[in-house]
Scaffold this motif. Structure first.
Motif: not given
Length: 413
Positions: A166, A170, A178
């Protein structure tokens, strides 16, 4: 068309309605299928982030939890497996009256990456979960030093590479927020029957493609089960304090990010198993939870809720059933002219194929079993009932119960 003139008016009406619903089903679901395929092709899933380099960022995950003695220890176990170096975790126990604290302390043990914060009260002008998240930000040493803040729910579980992937996304997509659409567990009967339809109804008004645009067509949308902010952007919009009364704080935060004076960039991607969530234990909890979600998503407007209920039932139940009747008519009704029978059979059959194909793509993206698409028409009808219940609650000022509190919401219609 001599055969048509020989029918009584009622039979003619039925034929016209069946033909119209078949054509409507074909048109609507063809457009929907195109949107689904385009979104899945153009947007990466969270799992794609595993192939990206993860920049060194100080990341802090904050988990507000109210009476989650079963769920929170499972989430904590998954957080302990995260392979992102330097990640910190804050567990905020919000007015818990069960064994949440004892259970989670047993799992945390002597792991120094974790902080446990207890919240004993909630101010009257704050939603409970929102206050707990804000307390975690304010009172945690890890949160104060973080460059990236992540908020998640106690009933989620993370893949070991979730945070690393993640953070990579991002940075790669140059986002300030996000959010991930969790892979929802499908184990209980109401999850198998209604969960895909409930999610689709929410996304019908908030398409993934528009949630990821960077222009005037952008529609801010986020899922509170996973919110990853750049800490600087989060604080500049006022954090959770800026949405203190929101019962759907995820969308409220996304709107403040995207539509505020600084126009921060937000994105929403499919988790693809990187975040899994089991939202509700019972059918009553499922109905109450989704009713709250829909009430907030519809701006607390009873008319919009009722309208969406019948739209959902129309496109998700009535049109496919009409196409099914058309297919059966085309196959086996000898009273219809053979040419017309073939035509209506082809249109209806094609409509059903397009409908099922669109649902199959959605099921695949959401991680649900392919066979559940056969239940969609029933599930959509039940979800329409949840929307109608939400409209009735607003009109009759019935209290909404959430996070250990009750809220009487005003109808804004």
């Amino acid at each position: 068309m001599q055969w048509l003139s020989e029918w009584n008016p009622a039979a003619v009406t039925v034929f016209v309605v069946v033909m119209a619903t078949s054509i409507g089903c074909l048109v609507y679901w063809s457009v929907a299928l195109g949107q689904v395929v385009r979104s899945l092709r153009c947007l990466p899933t969270a799992r794609a982030g595993l192939a990206l380099p993860a920049p060194r960022r100080r990341v802090c995950v904050i988990v507000p939890a109210h009476n989650e003695e079963r769920a929170l220890p499972r989430l904590t176990e998954s957080l302990k497996t995260q392979d992102l170096e330097g990640a910190r975790f804050v567990l905020v126990l919000d007015r818990c009256t069960d064994g949440t604290g004892e259970g989670v302390r047993r799992v945390v043990g002597d792991d120094e990456r974790f902080e446990i914060i207890e919240v004993s009260e909630c101010p009257p002008d704050w939603a409970g979960k929102v206050n707990a998240a804000w307390q975690g930000v304010q009172r945690s040493h890890g949160a104060r030093e973080a460059e990236v803040l992540v908020f998640t729910d106690a009933d989620c579980e993370f893949d070991p590479g979730c945070l690393r992937a993640s953070v990579g996304l991002l940075e790669d997509r140059q986002l300030d927020l996000l959010s991930l659409l969790s892979t929802l567990r499908m184990e209980k009967w109401f999850e198998l029957l209604c969960q895909p339809a409930a999610t689709l109804e929410l996304l019908r008004h908030n398409p993934l493609e528009r949630a990821n645009r960077n222009d005037e067509e952008h529609r801010a949308f986020a899922n509170g089960q996973f919110l990853m902010f750049r800490a600087e952007a989060y604080h500049r919009i006022g954090g959770h304090a800026g949405v203190r009364e929101a019962l759907l704080e995820d969308i409220a935060l996304a709107k403040r990010m995207a539509h505020g004076p600084e126009r921060f960039r937000t994105g929403l991607l499919v988790a693809d198993g990187m975040v899994r969530c089991s939202m509700y234990e019972t059918w009553a909890q499922f109905r109450n939870g989704w009713r709250r979600i829909y009430i907030e998503a519809c701006g607390r407007k009873s008319r919009r809720l009722a309208g969406n209920a019948w739209k959902a039932r129309g496109v998700g139940t009535v049109l496919p059933l009409g196409a099914l009747v058309g297919l059966l008519t085309g196959i086996g009704d000898p009273s219809v002219d053979p040419g017309w029978r073939m035509g209506i059979g082809l249109v209806s059959g094609l409509a059903l194929c397009v409908w099922l194909t669109a649902l199959w793509f959605l099921a695949r993206a959401g991680g649900s079993a392919g066979w559940t698409i056969m239940l969609h028409a029933i599930g959509t009808w039940l979800v329409g009932g949840i929307l109608i219940e939400g409209a009735r609650d607003l009109r009759e000022r019935r209290p909404t119960r959430w996070g250990g509190r009750e809220y009487v919401l005003e109808d804004r219609s």
